[in-house]
Design a protein around this motif. Structure first.
Motif, PDB file in Angstrom:
ATOM      1  N   THR A  85     -50.007 -56.673  -8.580  1.00  0.00           N
ATOM      2  CA  THR A  85     -49.948 -55.704  -7.345  1.00  0.00           C
ATOM      3  C   THR A  85     -49.411 -56.195  -5.773  1.00  0.00           C
ATOM      4  OG1 THR A  85     -51.934 -55.324  -7.457  1.00  0.00           O
ATOM      5  CG2 THR A  85     -50.047 -53.818  -9.031  1.00  0.00           C
TER       6      THR A  85
ATOM      7  N   ASP B 183     -53.886 -53.680 -12.041  1.00  0.00           N
ATOM      8  CA  ASP B 183     -54.824 -52.337 -12.127  1.00  0.00           C
ATOM      9  C   ASP B 183     -54.413 -51.692 -13.311  1.00  0.00           C
ATOM     10  OD1 ASP B 183     -55.692 -50.287 -11.220  1.00  0.00           O
ATOM     11  OD2 ASP B 183     -53.790 -50.350  -9.580  1.00  0.00           O
TER      12      ASP B 183
ATOM     13  N   GLU C 111     -56.766 -61.679 -16.852  1.00  0.00           N
ATOM     14  CA  GLU C 111     -56.102 -61.736 -15.361  1.00  0.00           C
ATOM     15  C   GLU C 111     -56.493 -63.094 -14.752  1.00  0.00           C
ATOM     16  OE1 GLU C 111     -57.697 -58.598 -12.096  1.00  0.00           O
ATOM     17  OE2 GLU C 111     -58.732 -57.744 -14.329  1.00  0.00           O
TER      18      GLU C 111
ATOM     19  N   GLN D 159     -50.322 -52.238 -14.044  1.00  0.00           N
ATOM     20  CA  GLN D 159     -49.279 -52.447 -13.282  1.00  0.00           C
ATOM     21  C   GLN D 159     -50.066 -54.089 -12.590  1.00  0.00           C
ATOM     22  OE1 GLN D 159     -49.470 -49.998  -9.295  1.00  0.00           O
ATOM     23  NE2 GLN D 159     -48.288 -49.313 -10.080  1.00  0.00           N
ATOM     24  N   TRP D 160     -48.819 -54.864 -12.801  1.00  0.00           N
ATOM     25  CA  TRP D 160     -48.853 -56.395 -12.972  1.00  0.00           C
ATOM     26  C   TRP D 160     -48.942 -57.034 -11.457  1.00  0.00           C
ATOM     27  CZ3 TRP D 160     -51.453 -58.896 -17.234  1.00  0.00           C
ATOM     28  CH2 TRP D 160     -51.695 -58.504 -17.550  1.00  0.00           C
TER      29      TRP D 160
ATOM     30  N   GLN E 119     -54.030 -58.189  -6.505  1.00  0.00           N
ATOM     31  CA  GLN E 119     -54.388 -58.442  -8.083  1.00  0.00           C
ATOM     32  C   GLN E 119     -53.227 -58.682  -8.401  1.00  0.00           C
ATOM     33  OE1 GLN E 119     -56.013 -54.136  -8.327  1.00  0.00           O
ATOM     34  NE2 GLN E 119     -57.226 -54.683  -9.834  1.00  0.00           N
TER      35      GLN E 119
ATOM     36  N   SER F  39     -56.371 -49.394 -14.022  1.00  0.00           N
ATOM     37  CA  SER F  39     -57.318 -48.254 -13.158  1.00  0.00           C
ATOM     38  C   SER F  39     -57.140 -46.701 -13.771  1.00  0.00           C
ATOM     39  CB  SER F  39     -57.188 -48.079 -11.637  1.00  0.00           C
ATOM     40  OG  SER F  39     -56.319 -47.852 -11.122  1.00  0.00           O
TER      41      SER F  39
END
Length: 190
Positions: free
Chosen positions: A74, A62, A39, A71-72, A59, A64
């Motif tokens: 977001t 994600d 990240e 997901q990049w 973000q 999760s």
């Protein structure tokens, strides 16, 4: 390793400058950082590359729902045509965007200004045909420089480009066109 660059060569690269800004002097430590802190690494990479976000991301990553559904960036919105074409055409329209050589030995050079002009023409043409953001256009062309204007023009209009290998037979192309729902097909005589 087949070729190892000299220290002087390394220290003139963009990656070296990036590593130095982040406090790294060695490649292995930098690579470890990229793996262990994805990240932060990708957030810093966006800054280093100067990617212009029309809406900033909330973000970086994600994961999760698991790595297969990661997901990049977001919440973020950007336009690849702006980041890869328009900003360069604005700063230096005579800078070379593409040096092309065909299989026959023919060559062409296209500047960012020329590419921007052609991409804008494609975008306006597609919008005038009634295409809306999210619509799909198919691209079934040989590897010619005009592909760039089609791609960036489509992106400027908010369209999704469906690449179709130009070497496919008519039946395979027809199936891909139907499955994709493309409203427009770009092609060229070979």
């Amino acid at each position: 390793m087949i070729w190892e660059p000299s220290r002087a060569f390394i220290e003139r690269t963009n990656v070296w400058r990036f590593m130095q800004r982040l406090g790294f002097s060695g490649r292995e430590a930098f690579l470890a950082f990229s793996r262990e802190n994805p990240e932060r690494f990708w957030d810093e990479t966006m800054r280093e590359l100067g990617v212009a976000w029309f809406q900033p991301y909330t973000q970086v990553l994600d994961a999760s729902r698991g790595p297969e559904w990661a997901q990049w960036f977001t919440g973020g919105r950007l336009n690849i045509a702006h980041n890869c074409l328009d900003r360069w055409a604005k700063s230096d329209p005579l800078r070379i965007a593409c040096q092309w050589e065909g299989e026959s030995g023919d060559t062409r050079t296209i500047t960012f200004g020329e590419l921007q002009r052609d991409a804008d023409r494609v975008a306006h043409g597609l919008v005038n045909l009634g295409l809306q953001p999210g619509d799909r256009v198919a691209l079934c062309m040989p590897m010619v420089p005009e592909i760039l204007a089609v791609l960036y023009g489509s992106f400027k209009a908010g369209l999704t480009v469906v690449p179709i290998f130009a070497g496919f037979g008519a039946g395979a192309i027809a199936t891909r066109l139907e499955d994709s729902g493309a409203r427009v097909l770009f092609t060229a005589a070979h």
